[in-house]
Design an enzyme around this catalytic site. Structure first.
Site, PDB file in Angstrom:
ATOM      1  CG  ASP A   1      36.826  42.355  38.299  1.00 50.24           C
ATOM      2  OD1 ASP A   1      37.658  42.724  38.733  1.00 50.24           O
ATOM      3  OD2 ASP A   1      36.435  42.084  37.117  1.00 50.24           O
ATOM      4  CG  HIS A   2      37.204  40.783  41.430  1.00 49.30           C
ATOM      5  ND1 HIS A   2      37.353  40.244  40.566  1.00 49.30           N
ATOM      6  CD2 HIS A   2      37.398  38.918  42.101  1.00 49.30           C
ATOM      7  CE1 HIS A   2      37.733  39.019  39.475  1.00 49.30           C
ATOM      8  NE2 HIS A   2      37.916  38.373  40.837  1.00 49.30           N
TER       9      HIS A   2
ATOM     10  NE  ARG B   1      36.877  28.559  40.502  1.00 49.01           N
ATOM     11  CZ  ARG B   1      38.713  29.613  40.073  1.00 49.01           C
ATOM     12  NH1 ARG B   1      38.238  30.163  40.759  1.00 49.01           N
ATOM     13  NH2 ARG B   1      38.985  28.885  38.587  1.00 49.01           N
TER      14      ARG B   1
ATOM     15  CG  ASP C   1      40.106  35.926  37.376  1.00 51.64           C
ATOM     16  OD1 ASP C   1      39.801  36.522  38.501  1.00 51.64           O
ATOM     17  OD2 ASP C   1      39.975  34.981  36.750  1.00 51.64           O
TER      18      ASP C   1
ATOM     19  NE  ARG D   1      41.545  33.789  45.764  1.00 44.77           N
ATOM     20  CZ  ARG D   1      41.313  33.195  45.910  1.00 44.77           C
ATOM     21  NH1 ARG D   1      40.761  32.518  47.094  1.00 44.77           N
ATOM     22  NH2 ARG D   1      39.708  33.436  45.550  1.00 44.77           N
TER      23      ARG D   1
ATOM     24  CB  SER E   1      42.414  31.837  42.968  1.00 42.52           C
ATOM     25  OG  SER E   1      42.671  32.982  42.933  1.00 42.52           O
TER      26      SER E   1
HETATM   27  C1  MIC Z   1      38.071  33.852  41.430  1.00 44.42           C
HETATM   28  O1  MIC Z   1      37.134  33.369  40.898  1.00 44.42           O
HETATM   29  O2  MIC Z   1      38.526  32.485  42.461  1.00 44.42           O
HETATM   30  C2  MIC Z   1      39.022  35.028  41.666  1.00 44.42           C
HETATM   31  C3  MIC Z   1      37.424  35.467  42.451  1.00 44.42           C
HETATM   32  O3  MIC Z   1      38.182  35.628  40.513  1.00 44.42           O
HETATM   33  C4  MIC Z   1      39.816  34.445  41.263  1.00 44.42           C
HETATM   34  C5  MIC Z   1      41.485  35.690  41.230  1.00 44.42           C
HETATM   35  C6  MIC Z   1      41.265  36.014  42.428  1.00 44.42           C
HETATM   36  O4  MIC Z   1      41.253  35.452  43.319  1.00 44.42           O
HETATM   37  O5  MIC Z   1      41.491  37.300  43.054  1.00 44.42           O
HETATM   38  C7  MIC Z   1      40.547  33.991  39.869  1.00 44.42           C
HETATM   39  O6  MIC Z   1      39.523  32.948  39.308  1.00 44.42           O
HETATM   40  O7  MIC Z   1      41.675  33.410  40.054  1.00 44.42           O
HETATM   41 FE1  SF4 Z   2      34.313  36.869  39.292  1.00 47.35          FE
HETATM   42 FE2  SF4 Z   2      35.885  34.897  39.750  1.00 47.35          FE
HETATM   43 FE3  SF4 Z   2      33.467  35.070  40.136  1.00 47.35          FE
HETATM   44 FE4  SF4 Z   2      34.326  35.594  37.646  1.00 47.35          FE
HETATM   45  S1  SF4 Z   2      34.830  33.646  38.396  1.00 47.35           S
HETATM   46  S2  SF4 Z   2      32.849  36.836  39.016  1.00 47.35           S
HETATM   47  S3  SF4 Z   2      35.820  36.461  38.181  1.00 47.35           S
HETATM   48  S4  SF4 Z   2      35.016  36.194  41.323  1.00 47.35           S
END
Ligand code: MIC
Ligand code: SF4
Length: 747
Positions: free
Chosen positions: A95-96, A448, A160, A643, A641
């Site tokens: 999805d990312h 976010r 995630d 990550r 995140s």
């Molecule tokens: C996000 O919303 O910041 C992400 C991208 O979904 C991350 C995961 C990632 O960095 O791959 C998260 O929320 O953990």
């Molecule tokens: Fe994707 Fe993270 Fe955004 Fe949700 S918050 S849509 S998991 S990047």
């Protein structure tokens, strides 16, 4: 059917007895979070009253979910763990990595080509190790999990931070780094500090413009981005049953923004209805049969002060819509005060793009309420002032919305329907703008809004709101528009008001599946090949073990100032393509962090060359000279995140210690797992003592034991020295990870 019904039958058959036993041993009423946590202890023999916020406890989650940007690193570690198959049901979701540009069809085709190697790797590893695979376009991890896998009373981890979305179906769902997911997938105990419990009592019912999203937007303002750290937010009270399951999921999803370990709602009819609508009537029946065990005990609800660590009251009946931002999700403002704030702070008033969807807000209810406003555009001869982008959360949602004319209604007002994927929410947005140097505002229904997150542009002011409010502001094109009281001028020159949004909780005609895009694991034990010259994937080399000595005379790599989220430490957007290649992605290390000495990003003093350079370039040079370095930071370092790249990159570039005023939970664990030292100031004023040209030593490591402070010595450039004590939260086992070089090495 993609979920494992046999597993669920066993789970519910044992559930009530488990709860009874726990109650008998603990001799007290239980909150829902406690029931689920204690029912998932790794060793059932260990039921005892754990101290919240202090004791580390071992759990046995039921499931694991991973998304493509974090799964690569998780699976690279899993491959080194020597298992033949994942020990619990696990899934991977693509999805990312899909960039939003032209629209779903073209963008998926492009992503399939540009990410071919990574998708193949994920598909092959999934198939090889018995993991379910959801292909690009199938949907966003949390939406797909909610629709297919989440179950009341269950426990899962996901790589995630928004994994808690599943709390909308009464599941304890926790965001973790890949190394933690590997623990669960290898059948090992998974460790978590027993969370504190924040009880949020909801009363009344939402009405008018207020949406479930507003509950969490308001709460974010109360708790701030770190107020939920090491806590579970449990919702209780009469208001909970008035919220749809998907509305509950939105609230739980965004609990990540206050740092909560997870968020949770008690089981009710709305959850049962959602389970049924998504083809899981059997799960609903089994859950209903043990419903009392899936709720907080009445005694707790009657005397919450006695059982929760903190209580917050929210009356849904009087809740106003909120808009949070810019740059942080806890800057909460009710709509009635927002225009004043915009004008006072000089936020760019023109609203340039509206974005709806994401894992947070793409339920049928969300879309239908937003569509009810879109339909008024034509009916009332209005004009839509800003472009609109829609990212449905899953193929099932998209196909149902299409069948019910909602996609058409969005398109009629000029919306671009992007892939069922993260897209702009994670910087995967090829935004077309006339002038990127102009300050501009966008409003999203995401969760976010850190600087540069959506489009990489520091001049973009991003605000988060409910989908309906996002829609209204998109129509107006003006941040100062309050749809509750303001009017708009239509094509006939008349002043018209938008009527309150209305929508259906669930589709009257049921969901339609769409092309779901799921591949079940085949378990063919083929070898996984990673080409050595690949720029996208790289097999992992274990980090070196600790050499047994104190960390002496480390140059200060950077003293960061202000917010330092994982987006600042390891930026997403264009860098997502290196999520499977530690060496390449390390080039982005801390590039968004502000250097406290010059207020600039990615410009730090390099003591070897006596010049200024990038953070990663400087660390790389120190590494090549065999010199370990240290990073100093302020509050809630690593917010956001899950990550683990944000922890692995410094480790890879020989940064040995992060010394911060405080850490976000997932990131602190990630640092520990990768063999780093995560230390916190006891006296936060000591942060000010650290000077740009200092060398820092961490001493006392030979006696590194739980609950004993370590000492940091500052060697200033003028030859003087200062020292102070710092604290840590390592337990015995985690100290073992530090000694071994990483948790993976310590197995
Ligand atoms: C996000 O919303 O910041 C992400 C991208 O979904 C991350 C995961 C990632 O960095 O791959 C998260 O929320 O953990
Ligand atoms: Fe994707 Fe993270 Fe955004 Fe949700 S918050 S849509 S998991 S990047």
């Amino acid at each position: 059917m993609v979920y494992d019904l046999t597993m669920l039958k066993t789970f519910y058959a044992l559930y009530e007895r488990k709860i009874e036993r726990i109650r008998t041993i603990l001799q007290r009423p239980l909150t829902l979070a406690e029931k689920i946590l204690y029912a998932h202890l790794y060793d059932e023999k260990n039921v005892k009253n754990y101290k919240r916020g202090e004791d580390y406890v071992n759990f046995r989650p039921d499931r694991v979910a991973m998304q493509d940007a974090t799964a690569q690193m998780a699976l690279l570690q899993f491959m080194n763990a020597g298992r033949d198959e994942a020990a619990v049901p696990s899934t991977v979701h693509c999805d990312h990595l899909i960039q939003a540009y032209k629209g779903a069809k073209e963008d998926i085709a492009t992503a399939t080509k540009t990410n071919e190697e990574v998708y193949k790797f994920l598909r092959d590893v999934s198939s090889r190790y018995g993991i379910g695979f959801w292909q690009p376009g199938a949907g966003i991890i949390h939406q797909v999990v909610l629709e297919n896998y989440a179950f009341p009373g269950g426990m899962m981890v996901g790589t995630d931070s928004h994994t808690p979305n599943a709390g909308g179906l009464g599941m304890v769902a926790i965001g973790v780094g890949g190394a933690d997911a590997v623990d669960v997938m290898t059948g090992m105990e998974w460790e978590l500090k027993m969370p504190r419990l924040i009880g949020v009592r909801l009363t009344g019912t939402l009405n008018g413009w207020a949406a479930p999203k507003d509950v969490i937007l308001k709460l974010a303002g109360i708790l701030t981005v770190k107020g939920g750290t090491n806590a579970i937010i449990e919702y209780f009270g009469s208001g909970t049953a008035s919220l749809s399951a998907t509305g509950k999921a939105t609230i739980c999803n965004m609990g990540a923004e206050v740092g909560a370990t997870t968020s949770l709602f008690p089981y009710d009819e709305r959850m049962a209805a959602y389970l049924k609508a998504t083809g899981r009537a059997e799960v609903a029946d089994m859950a209903t049969a043990v419903a009392a065990g899936l709720r907080t005990d009445d005694e707790v609800v009657a005397n919450p002060e006695k059982y929760y660590d903190r209580i917050i009251d929210i009356d849904l009946s009087t809740l106003e819509p909120y808009i949070n931002g810019p740059f942080t999700p806890d800057a909460a403002t009710p709509i009635s005060e927002f225009s004043e704030k915009v004008l006072k702070n000089g936020y760019p008033r023109k609203m340039e793009v509206g974005l709806i969807g994401s894992c947070t807000n793409s339920s049928y209810q969300d879309l239908s309420r937003a569509v009810s406003l879109a339909r008024q555009v034509t009916a009332k001869h209005l004009h839509v002032a800003a472009p609109l982008i829609v990212n449905p959360g899953s193929e099932r949602i998209r196909a149902t919305a299409e069948r019910d004319g909602m996609i058409d209604a969005f398109e009629k007002i000029g919306a671009t329907i992007m892939a069922n994927a993260c897209g702009p929410c994670i910087g995967q947005w090829k935004r077309v703008t006339d002038d990127p140097t102009r300050k501009n505002s966008i409003v999203t229904s995401f969760n976010r809004n850190f600087a540069k997150r959506a489009d990489g542009n520091p001049n973009t002011y991003a605000f988060v709101a409910s989908p309906e409010l996002t829609m209204a502001l998109t129509i107006a094109g003006d941040l100062c528009f309050n749809p509750l009281k303001d009017t708009l001028v239509n094509a006939d020159g008349e002043r018209v008001k938008l009527s309150e949004p209305v929508g259906e909780e669930l589709p009257l005609k049921g969901f339609t599946a769409g092309s779901e895009g799921y591949t079940a694991p085949s378990n063919v034990k083929a070898d996984i090949v990673v080409e050595p010259q690949s720029q996208r994937l790289q097999l992992l080399t274990p980090f070196p073990a600790w050499d047994g000595a104190d960390l002496l005379n480390m140059p200060l790599l950077i003293k960061t100032q202000g917010k330092c989220t994982t987006d600042h430490i390891s930026m997403a957007g264009p860098w997502l393509r290196f999520r499977g290649h530690l060496e390449n992605i390390s080039d982005n290390m801390l590039m968004g962090a502000v250097n406290a000495f010059n207020g600039e990003t990615n410009k730090v003093w390099n003591r070897s060359t006596n010049t200024y350079g990038t953070v990663s370039g400087t660390a790389k040079l120190y590494k090549s000279e065999g010199i370990p370095s240290i990073v100093v930071a302020e509050e809630n370092y690593g917010e956001g995140s899950s990550r683990e790249h944000a922890a692995m990159e410094p480790r890879f570039l020989n940064v040995r210690t992060i010394l911060a005023k405080s850490f976000a939970r997932i990131h602190e664990t990630n640092l520990k797992k990768q063999g780093m030292l995560a230390l916190t100031f006891i006296d936060k004023a000591d942060y000010d003592k650290i000077q740009e040209h200092d060398l820092l030593s961490v001493v006392g490591l030979k006696d590194f034991v739980p609950e004993r402070n370590l000492t940091v010595v500052l060697h200033h450039e003028d030859g003087s020295q200062e020292s102070f004590e710092v604290q840590h939260t390592y337990n015995e086992q985690q100290i073992g990870w530090f000694r071994a070089g990483s948790a993976l090495n310590a197995r």
